[in-house]
Each structure stands twice: as structure tokens, then as C-alpha cells.
Design a protein around this motif. Structure first.
Motif, PDB file in Angstrom:
ATOM      1  N   THR A   1      69.300  31.511  -5.514  1.00 48.87           N
ATOM      2  CA  THR A   1      69.537  30.695  -6.709  1.00 48.87           C
ATOM      3  C   THR A   1      68.595  29.486  -6.732  1.00 48.87           C
ATOM      4  O   THR A   1      68.227  28.954  -5.677  1.00 48.87           O
ATOM      5  CB  THR A   1      70.998  30.221  -6.767  1.00 48.87           C
ATOM      6  OG1 THR A   1      71.128  29.267  -7.823  1.00 48.87           O
ATOM      7  CG2 THR A   1      71.435  29.545  -5.478  1.00 48.87           C
ATOM      8  N   SER A   2      68.244  29.046  -7.935  1.00 46.36           N
ATOM      9  CA  SER A   2      67.423  27.836  -8.065  1.00 46.36           C
ATOM     10  C   SER A   2      68.280  26.579  -7.954  1.00 46.36           C
ATOM     11  O   SER A   2      67.745  25.468  -7.928  1.00 46.36           O
ATOM     12  CB  SER A   2      66.696  27.846  -9.417  1.00 46.36           C
ATOM     13  OG  SER A   2      67.632  27.990 -10.471  1.00 46.36           O
ATOM     14  N   ALA A   3      69.610  26.753  -7.924  1.00 45.10           N
ATOM     15  CA  ALA A   3      70.526  25.602  -7.873  1.00 45.10           C
ATOM     16  C   ALA A   3      70.891  25.320  -6.423  1.00 45.10           C
ATOM     17  O   ALA A   3      71.522  26.143  -5.768  1.00 45.10           O
ATOM     18  CB  ALA A   3      71.790  25.913  -8.674  1.00 45.10           C
TER      19      ALA A   3
ATOM     20  N   PRO B   1      67.506  31.084 -12.078  1.00 44.56           N
ATOM     21  CA  PRO B   1      68.433  30.041 -12.548  1.00 44.56           C
ATOM     22  C   PRO B   1      69.776  30.611 -12.988  1.00 44.56           C
ATOM     23  O   PRO B   1      69.994  31.814 -12.955  1.00 44.56           O
ATOM     24  CB  PRO B   1      67.694  29.480 -13.763  1.00 44.56           C
ATOM     25  CG  PRO B   1      66.991  30.664 -14.331  1.00 44.56           C
ATOM     26  CD  PRO B   1      66.594  31.521 -13.148  1.00 44.56           C
TER      27      PRO B   1
ATOM     28  N   GLU C   1      72.957  26.366 -11.905  1.00 47.72           N
ATOM     29  CA  GLU C   1      72.858  24.913 -11.878  1.00 47.72           C
ATOM     30  C   GLU C   1      74.215  24.324 -12.260  1.00 47.72           C
ATOM     31  O   GLU C   1      74.737  24.587 -13.354  1.00 47.72           O
ATOM     32  CB  GLU C   1      71.775  24.440 -12.856  1.00 47.72           C
ATOM     33  CG  GLU C   1      70.355  24.474 -12.314  1.00 47.72           C
ATOM     34  CD  GLU C   1      69.752  25.859 -12.165  1.00 47.72           C
ATOM     35  OE1 GLU C   1      70.360  26.841 -12.636  1.00 47.72           O
ATOM     36  OE2 GLU C   1      68.654  25.966 -11.571  1.00 47.72           O
TER      37      GLU C   1
ATOM     38  N   ILE D   1      67.274  23.570 -17.571  1.00 51.74           N
ATOM     39  CA  ILE D   1      66.958  24.365 -16.384  1.00 51.74           C
ATOM     40  C   ILE D   1      65.559  24.048 -15.845  1.00 51.74           C
ATOM     41  O   ILE D   1      65.315  24.050 -14.640  1.00 51.74           O
ATOM     42  CB  ILE D   1      67.126  25.875 -16.686  1.00 51.74           C
ATOM     43  CG1 ILE D   1      68.613  26.237 -16.580  1.00 51.74           C
ATOM     44  CG2 ILE D   1      66.306  26.749 -15.739  1.00 51.74           C
ATOM     45  CD1 ILE D   1      68.943  27.638 -16.984  1.00 51.74           C
TER      46      ILE D   1
ATOM     47  N   SER E   1      65.409  21.599 -12.993  1.00 52.80           N
ATOM     48  CA  SER E   1      65.738  22.130 -11.680  1.00 52.80           C
ATOM     49  C   SER E   1      64.482  22.738 -11.031  1.00 52.80           C
ATOM     50  O   SER E   1      64.188  22.528  -9.851  1.00 52.80           O
ATOM     51  CB  SER E   1      66.850  23.161 -11.878  1.00 52.80           C
ATOM     52  OG  SER E   1      67.010  23.978 -10.791  1.00 52.80           O
ATOM     53  N   TYR E   2      63.719  23.468 -11.856  1.00 49.64           N
ATOM     54  CA  TYR E   2      62.505  24.111 -11.345  1.00 49.64           C
ATOM     55  C   TYR E   2      61.438  23.086 -10.952  1.00 49.64           C
ATOM     56  O   TYR E   2      60.746  23.228  -9.948  1.00 49.64           O
ATOM     57  CB  TYR E   2      61.965  25.112 -12.378  1.00 49.64           C
ATOM     58  CG  TYR E   2      62.675  26.427 -12.248  1.00 49.64           C
ATOM     59  CD1 TYR E   2      64.033  26.525 -12.530  1.00 49.64           C
ATOM     60  CD2 TYR E   2      62.020  27.553 -11.770  1.00 49.64           C
ATOM     61  CE1 TYR E   2      64.715  27.710 -12.356  1.00 49.64           C
ATOM     62  CE2 TYR E   2      62.697  28.749 -11.593  1.00 49.64           C
ATOM     63  CZ  TYR E   2      64.035  28.824 -11.888  1.00 49.64           C
ATOM     64  OH  TYR E   2      64.704  29.995 -11.688  1.00 49.64           O
TER      65      TYR E   2
ATOM     66  N   CYS F   1      58.814  31.499  -9.417  1.00 50.93           N
ATOM     67  CA  CYS F   1      59.748  30.766 -10.273  1.00 50.93           C
ATOM     68  C   CYS F   1      60.129  31.674 -11.439  1.00 50.93           C
ATOM     69  O   CYS F   1      59.365  31.826 -12.397  1.00 50.93           O
ATOM     70  CB  CYS F   1      59.105  29.492 -10.800  1.00 50.93           C
ATOM     71  SG  CYS F   1      58.815  28.268  -9.516  1.00 50.93           S
TER      72      CYS F   1
ATOM     73  N   GLY G   1      62.364  30.002 -15.346  1.00 51.58           N
ATOM     74  CA  GLY G   1      62.518  28.547 -15.413  1.00 51.58           C
ATOM     75  C   GLY G   1      61.655  27.907 -16.482  1.00 51.58           C
ATOM     76  O   GLY G   1      61.516  26.692 -16.528  1.00 51.58           O
TER      77      GLY G   1
END
Lengths: 381, 140
Positions: A174-176, A204, A207, A231, A234-235, A258, A261
Motif C-alpha cells: 500500500t502507498s499508505a 493507493p 490512505e 492521493i 501521499s505519492y 508508483c 498516484g
């Protein structure tokens, strides 16, 4: 006139455009018909625990129109992305894909679970299920190994356990996050990914769920609309962290992807990053090059959701500013609600750039086997 | 001149229902919106998604900050790709009605014994059994 005639008009409409070119889709979502199907893959004593995956709906961010394409529900039941025949018809065959990289779906959210003992157990069960089911269905499908980065040692073990599998082409998380991904806490994960020669991707959607930070730099917004728009923050934060903390200097063979994002922010981030580096590099003396040079060498971005500026010429300028020829890879996000059609999402792009975006960048990154088209008509015969 | 296509009888398309038909290679959605009939090209102007497979719903009307006012129930269709909303009765988008709109087609209701011939009607002389029956006819 046939009732319920051509329910999906895109196929006909899109056939004309560039179908002689190869096509690789770098973000395709599949999921089980039911999570109960995966219980046998859990270890004894844990099967009844099932798959408690944190999500942002629990925080208050449910998508009001649903995250799944309503025209993608399989005729024989189950959610979109759970039936190979439907995916094959609506995606693989409809767009004549050479390859699709499967990127999981909700399962990626295990990375925001507070239970860092059980999250890797779910990852392991999911990965075994993925290999046994989807990855045996079709030679066009490759998988992403799901990991739980909040337990770096377990994540590294999982990468080493399955990283050599011939149908696995990357690791995904996850990107979170609770701690930015450049932090040395995570370096064992990167060491394993580099060792197994697997690109590491972030996706993503989580988040604000579970133990992750707030879904925007400003705190907690009130709507999915607002959260979803943010979002890109976050990236940006993850990318600045990875580069600044020297992940790509310590692991010089590591590639990072990525996914989903956005990419309109990439030129801004590279310019600002380079400007600050010139003045402030004494805080990160391990960085030997401009941050933008590291990004162009080590990081790739997927195209969906495509940016939609008022003029298409602006998108072409953006491609040039971000060096899309080196870093951008086509993705559809099938079967999610904001799916991008490979035939309709892009304006006409110069031929060489189109080849880079629609297949060459992905082919090089994942080491996929595609013969360069001979002449113009390879696929029309 | 427009070609005529028989869609179905009025009994076969109740309020809230839709039929998706193929008229000369064009996919068109015909909708019964509260007793009136409307036809839209099944092709979203955004990314050519199959718009007419979307959810028929209402929408939130413009309102003061912090208030929610639901309306137009049954008059809005939402594209299954990307969620763009359109008014079924006008083809206009909700977010930019004058700039973003769908191709719409006229629909008429005609008695089954009507003398005019539809494109997809067998060209033989027929004798209607019940005169109450009515056809929904699409003009493309």
C-alpha cells in the motif's frame, strides 16, 4: 435489430487505433469470489480469522458510486475482477493485450493493519492463492507479490520465498504508511526486492485506513472526493522520502513503481527537489546525483487515472516535462470505476512515445517477452 | 431521413426500465422515464464507455454549503466508467450541461396497426390481433 445488442461499444470504436502495436496493462485488479475461498490457504489455527483487511470506508471514506465498474459484474455471479472469463472478454481480448500485471485489490490494505503478526499471514495465503488460481489461467497474466511492510522482516521473507516464481513480476504494498517509506525501518524489504530482482510497487486507496497517517497533509478531509483528489500528496511524500533517505543509493538495482498516484505533479516535484538539493545536500550527503536523475533511473509511474487538462497539447507538454518516454507505463485499472481505455484515454501521441508508454517501458521493467513489431502491420495479419 | 426502428411494445418497457438496441451498428439505450420514452447513444463522450449500462438514479441538486437536496430520481444515468451523470430526458451532463452532452434520438409511440413501415419490421401485410397494442419506435 437485436435486443441487448452491442452492450460494449468500445471494442468496435477502438479497433482502428494502433492495434498493430503491442500493449501491456500495468494495473489490473483481480479478487476472490469470496474471501472464504482463501481460508484453506491460511495456516491451521488461523483459518477462522479470515481476512480482516482495514479499509477507508471504516474511516468514513466510502466511494459514493462504488469502486467497481457496473458493467463488469460477471454473468455467473461474484464481484468484478473475480471471474477469469469476464476479465478475458472485457480486457485481455477486447483490447488485445499482450500482458497484464495483476495488482491485487483490497488485499493490499493489509499493510495498514495494526496486527503486524497476522498481516503477513494474510499476505502469504493470498500469494499462494494467486499463484494457484489466476496465474495458471492465462500466459498473459503476471502477478504482484503482496507484502505487509509494517513487518519488514516478514515482508522480506515473503519476497525471498516466492520472488523467484516465474509468474511473479513485482512486489506490491500500500502507498499508505505510518512511517515514510524511505526510513531505514523498511530497508530489509528493499534489500530482499533487489536480491530477487523484483520491482517494488505501491498502490493507493488505503490512505487514512488502519494505522496509516491522515489521508492528506492537512489532516482528515470529509469526503471520498477530497481524499481521492489528495492521493498525489501521499505519492509525493513517499517519493521524496525514498530518494532523500538514500534507498536508491543503498540499493542501486532497485526499481520502484508508483501505481495510480497521478503524474501531473512529477515535473514540479523533480524541479523543486533538485533546487533544494543544490542548497541543502549537506543533510543527505549520500546523494551523489540530482534527485531528478535518481527518479528517472529508478522510478516508474503508471498512467491511470490519466490527467485530463483542458487542452490535449498540455498533456503532451507534460509528457515531455516528466520524461514520459522513460518513466510512464500504460495502466487501465480494470475493473475499477475510473478505468482508462487504452483506445480512448490518450490523445494522439508521437509514435515513439506511444511505444514507450504502451509497452516498451513495461517490457523493459518487467523483462517481458515481446518481439518488436516488424514494419507497421504485425498484428493486423 | 431518419430510419424507424421498432424497440418493443409499451408493456415491455415499464417506467424505470431500459432496452439497449442495435440500430444499424449503433448501440442505443431506450429508457422509460416516468412514462415518457427517451433514447441515447450508448457511448459516453468521455472515454466511449457503455454509458447506457450505468445506474439510473437521481442526483444531489445544487444547494448551500453543508446541505444535501436529492432530486431528479429516475432521470439521471451514471456512466459505469468514471461516474459522469447525464439527464436521460435531455442528454445533457449534470456537471456542464451546455458543453458536455449525449446524442439523443426521438422516440414515438405508435399503434400496432400504424400504416408506416419500420426498418426491422417484416415487409409482409399483417393483421393486428389487438388494436390496444402500441409500439415504441426509435427514429435514427
Amino acid at each position: 435489430m437485436g435486443q441487448q445488442g452491442s452492450a460494449n461499444p468500445t471494442r468496435k470504436a477502438g479497433r482502428k487505433r494502433d492495434r498493430r502495436l503491442p500493449l501491456i496493462d500495468t494495473d489490473v485488479h483481480t479478487q476472490p469470489r469470496s474471501w472464504d475461498d482463501l481460508k484453506p490457504y491460511l495456516p491451521a489455527g488461523m483459518r477462522e480469522r479470515g481476512f480482516p483487511i482495514p479499509d477507508t470506508a471504516g474511516t468514513g471514506y466510502a466511494n459514493p458510486i462504488g469502486v467497481l465498474r457496473r458493467d463488469a459484474f460477471p454473468p455467473r455471479g461474484g464481484p468484478p475482477g473475480s471471474c477469469y472469463q469476464t476479465l478475458r472478454k472485457q480486457l485481455l481480448d477486447a483490447y488485445d493485450l499482450d500482458y497484464a500485471i495483476l495488482t491485487g485489490a483490497e488485499i493490499v490494505g493489509i499493510g495498514t493493519s495494526a496486527d503486524y503478526y497476522y498481516a503477513p499471514v494474510m499476505a502469504r495465503a493470498y500469494n499462494d492463492w494467486l499463484i494457484e488460481t489466476w496465474l495458471g489461467e492465462d500466459p498473459r497474466l503476471f502477478g504482484s507479490l503482496v507484502i505487509a511492510p509494517q513487518n519488514p522482516a516478514a515482508a522480506a521473507r515473503e519476497i525471498r520465498r516466492l520472488g523467484g516464481h516465474p509468474r511473479i513480476k513485482q512486489t506490491i504494498m500500500t502507498s499508505a504508511s505510518r512511517i515514510p517509506y524511505g526510513n531505514p525501518f523498511y530497508h530489509p524489504v528493499y534489500e530482499a526486492a533487489q536480491e530477487c530482482n523484483l520491482p517494488l510497487a505501491i498502490h493507493p486507496g488505503h490512505e487514512g485506513s488502519g494505522i496509516s497517517g491522515p489521508p492528506s497533509s492537512a489532516g482528515y478531509p470529509s469526503s471520498y472526493f477530497e481524499k481521492h483528489t489528495n492521493i498525489s500528496q501521499s505519492y509525493m511524500a513517499q517519493l521524496v522520502s525514498l530518494v532523500s533517505e538514500g534507498v536508491f543509493d543503498k540499493f542501486p538495482k532497485l526499481k520502484f513503481v508508483c501505481i495510480e498516484g497521478g503524474f501531473g505533479w512529477v515535473p514540479h516535484l523533480m524541479w523543486r527537489f533538485d533546487k533544494n538539493y543544490k542548497a541543502l545536500r549537506i543533510q543527505t550527503p549520500w546523494l551523489k546525483r540530482l534527485p531528478s536523475e535518481t527518479i528517472l533511473d529508478h522510478v516508474r509511474f503508471t498512467s491511470q487515472p490519466i490527467e485530463e487538462p483542458p487542452k490535449t497539447s498540455q498533456l503532451l507538454e507534460l509528457f515531455e516535462m516528466m520524461r514520459a518516454d522513460r518513466v510512464l507505463m500504460f495502466a487501465s485499472d480494470y475493473p475499477h470505476w475510473d478505468f482508462d481505455s487504452p483506445f480512448a484515454a490518450f490523445p494522439k501521441v508521437p509514435k515513439e512515445l506511444g511505444e514507450r508508454i504502451f509497452w516498451r517501458n513495461a517490457q523493459e521493467l518487467y523483462g517481458l517477452d515481446i518481439q518488436a513489431p516488424e514494419g507497421e502491420e504485425r498484428r493486423n495479419g | 431521413m431518419a430510419k424507424r426502428y421498432r424497440v418493443c411494445t409499451t408493456e415491455e418497457l415499464q417506467p424505470g426500465e431500459r432496452k439497449i438496441v442495435d440500430a444499424d451498428g449503433r448501440s442505443i439505450g431506450v429508457f422509460n422515464v416516468g412514462g415518457s420514452y427517451h433514447a441515447l447513444l450508448n457511448l459516453c463522450p468521455h472515454q466511449r464507455g457503455p454509458l447506457c449500462l450505468g445506474q439510473v438514479t437521481g442526483t444531489m441538486l445544487p444547494s448551500p454549503v453543508g446541505e444535501f437536496r436529492y432530486g431528479l430520481e429516475g432521470r439521471i444515468i451514471r456512466c459505469p466508467w468514471h461516474g459522469w451523470e447525464f439527464d436521460l430526458t435531455t442528454g445533457k451532463s449534470v456537471f456542464k450541461p451546455e458543453r458536455v452532452k449525449l446524442k439523443v434520438y426521438p422516440v414515438t409511440v405508435e399503434p400496432a396497426c400504424s400504416g408506416s413501415q419500420a426498418e426491422n419490421e417484416p415487409r409482409v401485410e399483417t393483421f393486428p390481433v389487438t388494436v390496444e397494442r402500441q409500439w415504441i419506435v426509435l427514429h435514427v
